[in-house]
Design a protein around this motif. Structure first.
Motif, PDB file in Angstrom:
ATOM      1  N   ILE A 106       0.823  -1.210   0.000  1.00 35.62           N
ATOM      2  CA  ILE A 106       0.000   0.000   0.000  1.00 35.62           C
ATOM      3  C   ILE A 106       0.850   1.249   0.000  1.00 35.62           C
ATOM      4  O   ILE A 106       0.352   2.346   0.204  1.00 35.62           O
ATOM      5  CB  ILE A 106      -0.950   0.034   1.212  1.00 35.62           C
ATOM      6  N   ASN A 134       2.111   3.194  -2.140  1.00 38.16           N
ATOM      7  CA  ASN A 134       1.756   4.310  -3.009  1.00 38.16           C
ATOM      8  C   ASN A 134       0.517   5.065  -2.520  1.00 38.16           C
ATOM      9  O   ASN A 134       0.192   6.115  -3.053  1.00 38.16           O
ATOM     10  CB  ASN A 134       1.570   3.842  -4.448  1.00 38.16           C
ATOM     11  N   LYS A 135      -0.148   4.552  -1.505  1.00 35.67           N
ATOM     12  CA  LYS A 135      -1.282   5.256  -0.909  1.00 35.67           C
ATOM     13  C   LYS A 135      -0.920   5.906   0.415  1.00 35.67           C
ATOM     14  O   LYS A 135      -1.750   6.576   1.034  1.00 35.67           O
ATOM     15  CB  LYS A 135      -2.439   4.286  -0.696  1.00 35.67           C
ATOM     16  N   SER A 138       0.727  10.967  -0.710  1.00 27.79           N
ATOM     17  CA  SER A 138       0.735   9.975  -1.781  1.00 27.79           C
ATOM     18  C   SER A 138       0.811  10.644  -3.155  1.00 27.79           C
ATOM     19  O   SER A 138       1.311  10.055  -4.115  1.00 27.79           O
ATOM     20  CB  SER A 138      -0.509   9.091  -1.697  1.00 27.79           C
ATOM     21  N   ASN A 189       7.255   5.657  -6.024  1.00 31.17           N
ATOM     22  CA  ASN A 189       6.263   4.631  -5.705  1.00 31.17           C
ATOM     23  C   ASN A 189       6.565   3.302  -6.384  1.00 31.17           C
ATOM     24  O   ASN A 189       6.202   2.240  -5.876  1.00 31.17           O
ATOM     25  CB  ASN A 189       4.863   5.123  -6.083  1.00 31.17           C
TER      26      ASN A 189
END
Length: 111
Positions: free
Chosen positions: A26, A28-29, A51, A71
């Motif tokens: 997760i 990239n969030k 993000s 990312n």
């Protein structure tokens, strides 16, 4: 888990780049941050990156330290330029969404 790298000994005015790699899918969030803790002092926020790449810095590091992220590599960076002795500290990365901390990497700036 977060793994932080790149600390070391550098003379005042020098540069270092810290890296922090996350194993979470997760990443990239996640909002990511760098903190530091100098001897005898409380841990303090150095920089944050959302993000989407929006950044926020402590006043003491603006114009000298730059946070960025890749990312594709699950990695956040802290480029540190024009280092000062007062930047000496253990630097920690943090993933706010996963609520996790890296193990810390020591940066020592000699005068």
């Amino acid at each position: 888990q977060l793994q932080a790298f790149g600390g070391g000994l550098v003379q005042a005015g020098g540069s270092l780049r810290l890296s922090c790699t996350a194993s979470e899918s997760i990443f990239n969030k996640s909002v990511m941050g760098w903190y530091r803790q100098a001897p005898g002092k409380q841990r303090e926020l150095v920089a944050q990156i959302s993000s989407r790449g929006s950044t926020n810095y402590a006043d003491s590091v603006k114009g000298r330290l730059t946070i960025s992220r890749d990312n594709a590599k699950n990695t956040v960076y802290l480029q540190m330029n024009s280092l000062k002795p007062e930047d000496t500290a253990v630097y920690y990365c943090r993933d706010y969404v996963a609520d996790s901390w890296g193990q810390g990497t020591l940066v020592t700036v000699s005068s």
